[in-house]
Scaffold this motif. Structure first.
Motif, PDB file in Angstrom:
ATOM      1  N   ASP A 340       1.099  -1.171  -0.147  1.00 59.57           N
ATOM      2  CA  ASP A 340      -0.156   0.214   0.248  1.00 59.57           C
ATOM      3  C   ASP A 340       0.960   1.084  -0.045  1.00 59.57           C
ATOM      4  O   ASP A 340       2.338   0.983   0.265  1.00 59.57           O
ATOM      5  CB  ASP A 340      -1.287  -0.307   1.418  1.00 59.57           C
ATOM      6  CG  ASP A 340      -0.068   0.615   2.585  1.00 59.57           C
ATOM      7  OD1 ASP A 340      -0.553   1.477   2.769  1.00 59.57           O
ATOM      8  OD2 ASP A 340       0.717  -0.108   2.869  1.00 59.57           O
ATOM      9  N   ARG A 344      -3.577   3.041   0.193  1.00 59.77           N
ATOM     10  CA  ARG A 344      -3.739   2.677  -0.714  1.00 59.77           C
ATOM     11  C   ARG A 344      -3.330   1.382  -1.034  1.00 59.77           C
ATOM     12  O   ARG A 344      -2.673   0.973  -1.083  1.00 59.77           O
ATOM     13  CB  ARG A 344      -4.298   4.593  -1.531  1.00 59.77           C
ATOM     14  CG  ARG A 344      -4.629   4.911  -1.672  1.00 59.77           C
ATOM     15  CD  ARG A 344      -4.443   6.182  -2.587  1.00 59.77           C
ATOM     16  NE  ARG A 344      -5.028   7.820  -2.626  1.00 59.77           N
ATOM     17  CZ  ARG A 344      -4.850   8.558  -1.781  1.00 59.77           C
ATOM     18  NH1 ARG A 344      -2.801   8.907  -1.807  1.00 59.77           N
ATOM     19  NH2 ARG A 344      -5.171  10.062  -2.129  1.00 59.77           N
ATOM     20  N   VAL A 346      -1.296  -1.187  -3.169  1.00 57.57           N
ATOM     21  CA  VAL A 346      -0.825  -0.513  -4.723  1.00 57.57           C
ATOM     22  C   VAL A 346      -0.359  -2.399  -5.484  1.00 57.57           C
ATOM     23  O   VAL A 346      -0.190  -3.464  -4.857  1.00 57.57           O
ATOM     24  CB  VAL A 346       0.792  -0.075  -4.932  1.00 57.57           C
ATOM     25  CG1 VAL A 346       1.488   0.215  -5.438  1.00 57.57           C
ATOM     26  CG2 VAL A 346       0.490   0.814  -3.895  1.00 57.57           C
ATOM     27  N   HIS A 352      -1.947   2.459  -8.196  1.00 53.25           N
ATOM     28  CA  HIS A 352      -3.211   2.066  -6.744  1.00 53.25           C
ATOM     29  C   HIS A 352      -4.695   1.442  -8.189  1.00 53.25           C
ATOM     30  O   HIS A 352      -5.170   2.010  -8.858  1.00 53.25           O
ATOM     31  CB  HIS A 352      -4.390   3.062  -6.466  1.00 53.25           C
ATOM     32  CG  HIS A 352      -2.729   3.646  -6.032  1.00 53.25           C
ATOM     33  ND1 HIS A 352      -2.767   5.368  -5.358  1.00 53.25           N
ATOM     34  CD2 HIS A 352      -1.322   4.092  -4.792  1.00 53.25           C
ATOM     35  CE1 HIS A 352      -1.557   5.989  -5.130  1.00 53.25           C
ATOM     36  NE2 HIS A 352      -1.279   5.002  -4.990  1.00 53.25           N
TER      37      HIS A 352
END
Length: 459
Positions: A340, A344, A346, A352
């Protein structure tokens, strides 16, 4: 009129509930409003607080009171007994929600790669904690035949395991332990517990209060070898900058210089002993071999080549938790986390994964105390709201609140609700009342569902 921001949270432990709280306190909660559904694979909420914290720690379980206040909010719904990856999938959630936050925590034991871990009598701390905490998905019995037991690790989980093994069943009876756990602990033969850490007192990960609690039992004599009290420059520097480290070291120092008392169960805290092999005969644990270590000046240690064989008949590995891999999400096998950036998710290509977020242990690994997950939740939610404000979230096909209920009903899934938790809570308290106990935990999943008045669609 703009509709509320719809968010699904997968995992009803502290991390997930803190994320819900952050959403409720955001500006978005005022305009256009937020609508949050929390999905939990267990019939009851609260995650590791219910199924990972030792039953003789009601102070920590008191965090549930604060979590209650969040789940009581009308913008929040709970769907318990719904398992992500089996009952509901990422594509399903995207059909109903603007964003999905995963906060599934860690319930499994991290692997310890030394010979002998497969022997009968070698146990994972997480498995043992699940048993004494009345987890519905583990066996109802536990082998407690060993008189001498080793616990590997110097964190709070290791202290929990050691304390539960060293206490008597009657000491633990006033807690919420179910009858099968009381009966199992009543048969416990352990009278000598050895806790091993490969580094020194200044590197122990105990919290000061947890450590001091060991000495409160009338049945546990805590013993520290004066030769294990040693510090190098790195250790001294750590004590100076970290008050908790210094408090732990002082407690251990005081125990090392006192006379050994006559309490019946002995609990030894060993430092500078690195486990190298669990010894066995005929497939059973008969001992533990450790290598003596020494400080290298930085607070780290190096081996000395000197080994000791300890006479123990079972070994508990408390070397860390590990999260379960989540379907449809990228996975870092080395850390057991979802990659992340600021919460978010990844993907492998560095981009993302739209509308998909993580918080808590599934994000950063099983480290830190429960309160540390608040900062995680705040950062993740801030980035989720930033994506919402800038039009980066996917648009759900069916954002209406009753759409997910129709989905669960159509699939014939039996699920519990927040109202159901109140019913289960009352049932557990009623079980404890005749014995003068606050509650007795209900263990069997079907019994939990029945007590929760679970929603069971007609098939």
């Amino acid at each position: 009129m703009p509709r509320p921001l719809r968010v699904a949270i997968v995992g009803a432990g502290p991390a997930g509930i803190y994320a819900a709280d952050a959403l409720l306190k955001s500006e978005a909660a005022n305009e256009p409003g937020v609508s949050i559904d929390i999905f939990e694979r267990m019939p009851a909420p609260f995650g590791l607080i219910r199924y990972g914290v030792a039953p003789d720690h009601p102070r920590i379980k008191g965090i549930i009171t604060a979590l209650h206040q969040v789940l009581d909010k009308p913008q929040v719904r709970l769907f318990g007994n719904v398992n992500y990856g089996a009952d509901i999938h990422l594509d399903d959630l995207r059909a109903f929600y603007d964003a999905v936050v995963f906060s599934t925590g860690a319930m499994f034991d991290r692997e310890l790669r030394i010979p002998g871990v497969e022997l009968d009598g070698s146990f994972g701390a997480a498995d043992f904690a699940s048993w004494y905490d009345g987890h519905p998905d583990v066996p109802r019995t536990w082998e407690l035949e060993a008189e001498k037991v080793a616990v590997l690790g110097v964190g709070n989980v290791a202290l929990d395991i050691a304390r539960i093994l060293a206490k008597t069943a009657d000491e633990l009876l006033p807690t919420e332990i179910p009858a099968n756990v009381y009966d199992g602990l009543k048969a416990n033969k352990a009278v000598e517990i050895h806790v091993f850490g490969r580094r020194g007192p200044a590197q122990a990960k105990f919290s000061p209060m947890e450590l001091r609690e060991l000495d409160h039992s009338p049945n546990i004599e805590v013993i520290v070898n004066p030769e294990d009290i040693d510090y190098d420059e790195g250790s001294i520097a750590e004590r100076r900058k970290n008050k908790q480290t210094d408090m732990v070291a002082k407690t251990l120092e005081n125990w090392a210089i006192r006379d050994i008392g006559d309490r019946p169960h002995k609990l030894f805290l060993h430092f500078f002993e690195s486990p190298v092999e669990i010894l066995g005969e005929d497939g059973k644990v008969v001992g533990l071999r450790t290598e003596r270590t020494e400080l290298d000046g930085t607070g780290n240690v190096k081996g000395t080549g000197q080994t000791t064989d300890w006479d123990v008949q079972s070994v508990y590995r408390a070397v860390g938790y590990l999260s379960d891999e989540l379907p449809k999400l990228p996975w870092d096998t080395a850390t057991g986390t979802v990659p992340d950036e600021g919460g978010r998710v990844v993907q492998e290509n560095g981009e993302h994964l739209a509308s998909t977020y993580v918080t808590g242990w599934i994000r950063r690994g099983p480290v830190g105390l429960i309160g540390h997950t608040k900062g995680d939740a705040n950062e993740t939610v801030a980035n989720l709201l930033d994506d919402h404000a800038n039009g980066r979230l996917l648009t759900p096909i069916s954002p209406e609140e009753d759409a997910v209920v129709a989905f669960l009903t159509e699939k014939g899934l039996t699920y519990t609700t927040w109202e159901g938790w109140y019913a289960l809570d009352a049932a557990e308290k009623a079980l404890g009342e005749p014995q003068g106990r606050e509650r007795v935990k209900i263990v069997e999943r079907e019994d939990m569902l029945r007590a929760s008045n679970a929603v069971t669609p007609e098939r």
